[in-house]
Design a protein around this motif. Structure first.
Motif, mmCIF file in Angstrom:
data_model
loop_
_atom_site.group_PDB
_atom_site.id
_atom_site.type_symbol
_atom_site.label_atom_id
_atom_site.label_comp_id
_atom_site.label_asym_id
_atom_site.label_seq_id
_atom_site.Cartn_x
_atom_site.Cartn_y
_atom_site.Cartn_z
ATOM 1 N N SER A 245 0.834 -1.292 0.009
ATOM 2 C CA SER A 245 -0.107 0.025 -0.003
ATOM 3 C C SER A 245 0.966 1.320 0.034
ATOM 4 O O SER A 245 0.533 2.134 -0.695
ATOM 5 N N LEU A 246 2.006 1.120 0.691
ATOM 6 C CA LEU A 246 2.824 2.454 0.779
ATOM 7 C C LEU A 246 3.625 2.682 -0.405
ATOM 8 O O LEU A 246 3.423 3.834 -1.058
ATOM 9 N N LEU A 247 3.782 1.702 -1.241
ATOM 10 C CA LEU A 247 4.593 1.913 -2.456
ATOM 11 C C LEU A 247 3.478 2.115 -3.557
ATOM 12 O O LEU A 247 3.829 3.039 -4.464
ATOM 13 N N LEU A 248 2.251 1.516 -3.520
ATOM 14 C CA LEU A 248 1.505 1.756 -4.506
ATOM 15 C C LEU A 248 0.744 3.462 -4.196
ATOM 16 O O LEU A 248 0.453 4.217 -5.418
ATOM 17 N N ASN A 249 0.795 3.846 -3.084
ATOM 18 C CA ASN A 249 0.332 5.214 -3.089
ATOM 19 C C ASN A 249 1.349 6.315 -3.424
ATOM 20 O O ASN A 249 1.165 7.424 -3.798
ATOM 21 N N GLY A 250 2.647 5.831 -3.343
ATOM 22 C CA GLY A 250 3.725 6.641 -3.907
ATOM 23 C C GLY A 250 3.487 6.692 -5.428
ATOM 24 O O GLY A 250 3.889 7.837 -6.064
ATOM 25 N N THR A 251 3.468 5.594 -6.080
ATOM 26 C CA THR A 251 3.147 5.548 -7.421
ATOM 27 C C THR A 251 2.051 6.584 -7.862
ATOM 28 O O THR A 251 2.056 7.396 -8.876
ATOM 29 N N ALA A 252 0.838 6.479 -7.088
ATOM 30 C CA ALA A 252 -0.248 7.209 -7.023
ATOM 31 C C ALA A 252 -0.003 8.549 -7.298
ATOM 32 O O ALA A 252 -0.404 9.426 -7.913
ATOM 33 N N LEU A 253 0.918 9.140 -6.297
ATOM 34 C CA LEU A 253 1.201 10.529 -6.171
ATOM 35 C C LEU A 253 1.979 10.935 -7.490
ATOM 36 O O LEU A 253 1.925 12.008 -7.590
ATOM 37 N N CYS A 254 2.856 10.119 -7.862
ATOM 38 C CA CYS A 254 3.572 10.565 -9.093
ATOM 39 C C CYS A 254 2.816 10.505 -10.338
ATOM 40 O O CYS A 254 2.959 11.444 -11.104
ATOM 41 N N GLN A 255 1.703 9.612 -10.383
ATOM 42 C CA GLN A 255 0.784 9.854 -11.411
ATOM 43 C C GLN A 255 -0.027 11.200 -11.478
ATOM 44 O O GLN A 255 -0.274 11.692 -12.482
ATOM 45 N N MET A 256 -0.497 11.456 -10.195
ATOM 46 C CA MET A 256 -1.379 12.711 -10.161
ATOM 47 C C MET A 256 -0.493 13.717 -10.277
ATOM 48 O O MET A 256 -1.041 14.625 -10.746
ATOM 49 N N ALA A 257 0.871 13.894 -9.936
ATOM 50 C CA ALA A 257 1.708 15.050 -10.212
ATOM 51 C C ALA A 257 1.974 15.338 -11.604
ATOM 52 O O ALA A 257 2.366 16.399 -12.240
ATOM 53 N N GLN A 258 1.611 14.039 -12.340
ATOM 54 C CA GLN A 258 2.011 14.359 -14.029
ATOM 55 C C GLN A 258 0.531 14.490 -14.658
ATOM 56 O O GLN A 258 0.226 14.574 -15.895
ATOM 57 N N GLY A 259 -0.801 14.652 -13.928
ATOM 58 C CA GLY A 259 -1.957 14.717 -14.353
ATOM 59 C C GLY A 259 -2.395 13.498 -14.831
ATOM 60 O O GLY A 259 -3.620 13.686 -15.423
ATOM 61 N N LYS A 260 -2.012 12.207 -14.495
ATOM 62 C CA LYS A 260 -2.648 11.134 -14.833
ATOM 63 C C LYS A 260 -3.525 10.448 -13.878
ATOM 64 O O LYS A 260 -3.306 9.418 -13.092
#
Length: 334
Positions: A245-260
């Motif tokens: 969950s921790l790493l998936l949240n990190g991935t999601a934050l990266c995607q959000m930062a890119q507008g994805k």
């Protein structure tokens, strides 16, 4: 506490693979034919510490309080105080939070008075006590402690070969202190100092889980271009240590930062069904992301639930303050 027998548990804790620790920690036992009594005891203390920290990661604070209250070791006491603080924070009990902070302060003071310096044996205790301070917003105290231990550990690590640095107990503990410093600097938006601390970590072991995770958080704070690089780090970590969950949240934050946002929504849905289960950060990130994908969705009930269940979560606290401020302005009380 840096025995190689605990290597997998350390990496699992750093990457949020709490269920792995709970499953595997009981299997970590001293070898009856090769272990010195003091090494066997240290292994057991470290094993039980990582098990307690995994329970804390899953929000099982009562279990940690019950188990660690039976131990007199300072490392176990540090985990106990962290569990006590987070338990009290969940229900808004300021008195118990203050008591956990004071107990953590006392642990560090006692160690420094006893040893006369920030010694290797008490480093992980200090990192855990500093975590309490970080949660309590006492960043100056946490920073002071981590710098004190970092300086002493760095002196001991000087002159070691690269191979020795990646396996030495003192260097592993140094990484813990440096990672805490990176966290503190990012919390006060001091990316420059966080980057400098990260450089020091990479000199010791750039491939360690804790270094890679620290690098991912630093890159994520620097902008859209760097968020793509951060996403690569999270993918590497997931490949090595699992889709936690921790790493998936990190991935999601990266995607959000890119507008994805649609990609991020899918990632967060995976986090919700991960082995480490539900957590507040996942729900909040999912709600924010869903609002971007589908602005018509009404999140009032979800926000009301968060206010009730985790009123002191940083996002909920900030949202409530902004909401109160808006109501004051609307009423003309400002």
């Amino acid at each position: 506490m840096a025995s190689e027998d605990l290597y997998e548990l350390r990496n699992a804790l750093a990457t949020g693979n709490y269920t792995y620790i709970i499953s595997e920690a009981p299997q970590v036992k001293p070898c009856p034919y090769s272990s010195k009594p003091e090494d066997a005891k240290a292994l057991e203390i470290g094993r039980d510490y990582f098990l307690a920290m995994a329970q804390i990661g899953l929000g099982r604070h009562n279990a940690v309080v019950a188990e660690m209250s039976q131990s007199g070791h300072e490392l176990h006491k540090a985990a106990l105080h962290l569990a006590q603080y987070l338990k009290a924070d969940k229900v808004g009990n300021q008195g118990q939070k203050d008591a956990a902070v004071e107990a953590s302060q006392a642990l560090v003071d006692e160690a420094l008075a006893r040893d006369g310096e920030a010694k290797e044996d008490s480093a992980l205790m200090a990192v855990t006590a500093a975590t309490v301070m970080i949660h309590a917003g006492e960043l100056e105290t946490a920073h002071k402690w981590m710098r004190t231990w970092q300086v002493n550990l760095a002196k001991k690590a000087e002159g070691r070969s690269q191979e020795q640095s990646t396996t030495s107990g003192v260097c592993v503990l140094l990484l813990y202190c440096q990672s805490s410093l990176v966290d503190i600097y990012l919390r006060i938006n001091n990316t420059k100092h966080a980057e400098q601390e990260l450089k020091n970590m990479k000199k010791i072991d750039e491939d360690s889980a804790i270094t890679m995770l620290s690098e991912a958080w630093v890159l994520l704070r620097k902008g859209e271009k760097e968020a793509r690089d951060a996403a690569v780090r999270f993918e590497d970590l997931k490949g090595k240590y699992g889709h936690t969950s921790l790493l998936l949240n990190g991935t999601a934050l990266c995607q959000m930062a890119q507008g994805k946002y649609q990609d991020a929504l899918s990632t967060l849905e995976e986090a919700q069904s991960s082995r480490d289960g539900y957590n507040d950060d996942t729900q909040i990130n999912h709600m924010i992301c869903e609002a971007q994908v589908n602005p018509t969705v009404d999140h009032k009930a979800a926000i009301a639930g968060l206010k009730q269940s985790v009123p002191n979560h940083p996002w909920v606290w900030k949202y409530s303050n902004l909401e109160d401020r808006f109501d004051e302005l609307a009423a003309g009380d400002c």
